[in-house]
Write a protein that holds these residues in place. Structure first.
Motif, mmCIF file in Angstrom:
data_model
loop_
_atom_site.group_PDB
_atom_site.id
_atom_site.type_symbol
_atom_site.label_atom_id
_atom_site.label_comp_id
_atom_site.label_asym_id
_atom_site.label_seq_id
_atom_site.Cartn_x
_atom_site.Cartn_y
_atom_site.Cartn_z
ATOM 1 N N VAL A 147 -2.051 -5.325 -4.998
ATOM 2 C CA VAL A 147 -0.789 -5.675 -4.657
ATOM 3 C C VAL A 147 0.120 -4.408 -4.538
ATOM 4 O O VAL A 147 0.330 -3.580 -5.439
ATOM 5 C CB VAL A 147 -0.212 -6.628 -5.499
ATOM 6 N N PRO A 148 0.740 -4.133 -3.166
ATOM 7 C CA PRO A 148 1.427 -2.981 -3.175
ATOM 8 C C PRO A 148 2.739 -3.139 -4.201
ATOM 9 O O PRO A 148 3.340 -4.110 -4.406
ATOM 10 C CB PRO A 148 2.075 -3.301 -1.805
ATOM 11 N N THR A 149 3.083 -1.719 -4.677
ATOM 12 C CA THR A 149 3.879 -1.894 -5.798
ATOM 13 C C THR A 149 5.431 -1.292 -5.427
ATOM 14 O O THR A 149 6.285 -1.325 -6.082
ATOM 15 C CB THR A 149 3.395 -0.912 -6.863
ATOM 16 N N SER A 150 5.324 -0.597 -4.232
ATOM 17 C CA SER A 150 6.714 -0.230 -3.811
ATOM 18 C C SER A 150 6.836 0.006 -2.139
ATOM 19 O O SER A 150 5.811 -0.151 -1.640
ATOM 20 C CB SER A 150 7.002 1.156 -4.428
ATOM 21 N N GLY A 151 7.998 0.190 -1.547
ATOM 22 C CA GLY A 151 8.271 0.394 -0.253
ATOM 23 C C GLY A 151 8.145 -0.668 0.588
ATOM 24 O O GLY A 151 8.316 -1.912 0.113
ATOM 25 N N ALA A 152 7.955 -0.553 1.848
ATOM 26 C CA ALA A 152 8.110 -1.661 2.734
ATOM 27 C C ALA A 152 7.066 -2.624 2.511
ATOM 28 O O ALA A 152 7.077 -3.562 3.017
ATOM 29 C CB ALA A 152 7.919 -0.990 4.414
ATOM 30 N N PHE A 153 5.669 -2.377 2.377
ATOM 31 C CA PHE A 153 4.603 -3.052 2.185
ATOM 32 C C PHE A 153 5.010 -4.200 1.195
ATOM 33 O O PHE A 153 4.526 -5.181 1.186
ATOM 34 C CB PHE A 153 3.334 -2.227 2.161
ATOM 35 N N ARG A 154 5.611 -3.435 0.142
ATOM 36 C CA ARG A 154 6.120 -4.486 -1.118
ATOM 37 C C ARG A 154 6.975 -5.418 -0.699
ATOM 38 O O ARG A 154 6.955 -6.622 -1.050
ATOM 39 C CB ARG A 154 6.505 -3.696 -2.352
#
Length: 281
Positions: A147-154
């Motif tokens: 699971v993405p943890t930061s930024g736009a993907f999160r």
């Protein structure tokens, strides 16, 4: 006649080079012919409804209409309009459903939040994990399951969670898509596994004729590595005497694909046709 109506919304210009248009138009057409008043809301329709449908080998139906997004609104604003307009009752006396898929569904539901208790039932159609597909497209790397943890993907991950967990119904292309969604999110809605359909002739041949044929192998789709075209070209080396017709791709993509086999014996057996209208595929 059924007691429901459907508003399908997707960020698309029609006619389109993308397979999504074929899938969505045929879905809406089938529902309309089943008796469900269906309106497809897209970014733009060029040439009028009748000409657009003809390009996909579809006939006009009194239950099926095409509409462009509200004049002057760009896509980034249109979900706000859609949230206030689409989720209201579309056909008096009928239960109006709203349906969307992928990026368009996620963007649409970003703007629904406060209206959640007032809106019409929402159906989320899932062909893949939207955030994972975006990660792969923008970074060139396949999603590793984390699971993405930061930024736009999160942010996109959380928006996708909201869309899926807010949905009143989920339509998944495959069991794999359903399982991927269940492993990451907590959908509360019933799930229907519904593979993409296709129309077939009224009469199908009972057998494949023996002997030479006019076509051996046909590929229709995007000319992208992730779609498997390089692997198909390699497979053709093991099919001497057989031909491959490749449909799809922009002129630049077609030229790049031709250059990839330049000077190879495959050049005499692989034919790139470029974009072909859906009704002719």
């Amino acid at each position: 006649m059924t007691s429901v109506a459907l508003a399908y919304v997707y960020d698309l210009r029609l006619p389109s080079r993308w397979a999504a248009a074929v899938q969505i138009l045929n879905t809406c057409d089938a529902l309309a012919r089943y008796g469900v008043p269906t309106t497809l809301h897209v970014r733009q329709v060029t040439g009028g409804d009748r000409a657009c449908l003809a390009g996909y080998d579809l006939e006009p139906s009194p239950n099926f209409s095409l509409r462009s997004f509200h004049a002057g609104l760009r896509w980034r604003l249109s979900p706000r309009w859609a949230a206030s307009g689409l989720f209201a009752a579309q056909h008096p006396g009928r239960t109006s459903f709203v349906m969307s898929r992928g990026d368009s569904a996620v963007e649409l539901m970003r703007h629904v939040g406060p209206r959640a208790r007032q809106r019409a039932p929402f159906i989320y159609e899932a062909h893949r994990l939207t955030f994972a597909h975006r990660m792969e497209a923008e970074t060139g790397r396949r999603w590793d399951g984390s699971v993405p943890t930061s930024g736009a993907f999160r942010d996109l991950f959380e928006a996708e969670r909201h869309a899926i967990e807010s949905a009143d119904g989920l339509v998944c292309l495959t069991e794999g898509v359903r399982d991927a969604i269940s492993s990451l999110f907590s959908p509360r809605a019933p799930v229907l596994i519904l593979p993409s359909g296709t129309r077939v002739p009224d009469e199908m041949p009972g057998h494949i004729p023996a002997g030479p044929r006019d076509l051996d192998v046909v590929y229709a789709g995007k000319l992208m590595t992730r779609k498997g075209l390089p692997l198909l070209l390699e497979a053709m080396r093991h099919l001497p005497g057989r031909t491959l017709h490749v449909l799809g791709g922009s002129p630049e993509e077609v030229e790049a694909s031709r250059r990839a086999i330049e000077g190879d014996e495959l050049t005499t057996r692989v034919h790139f046709l470029g974009f072909v209208e859906p009704r002719n595929v």
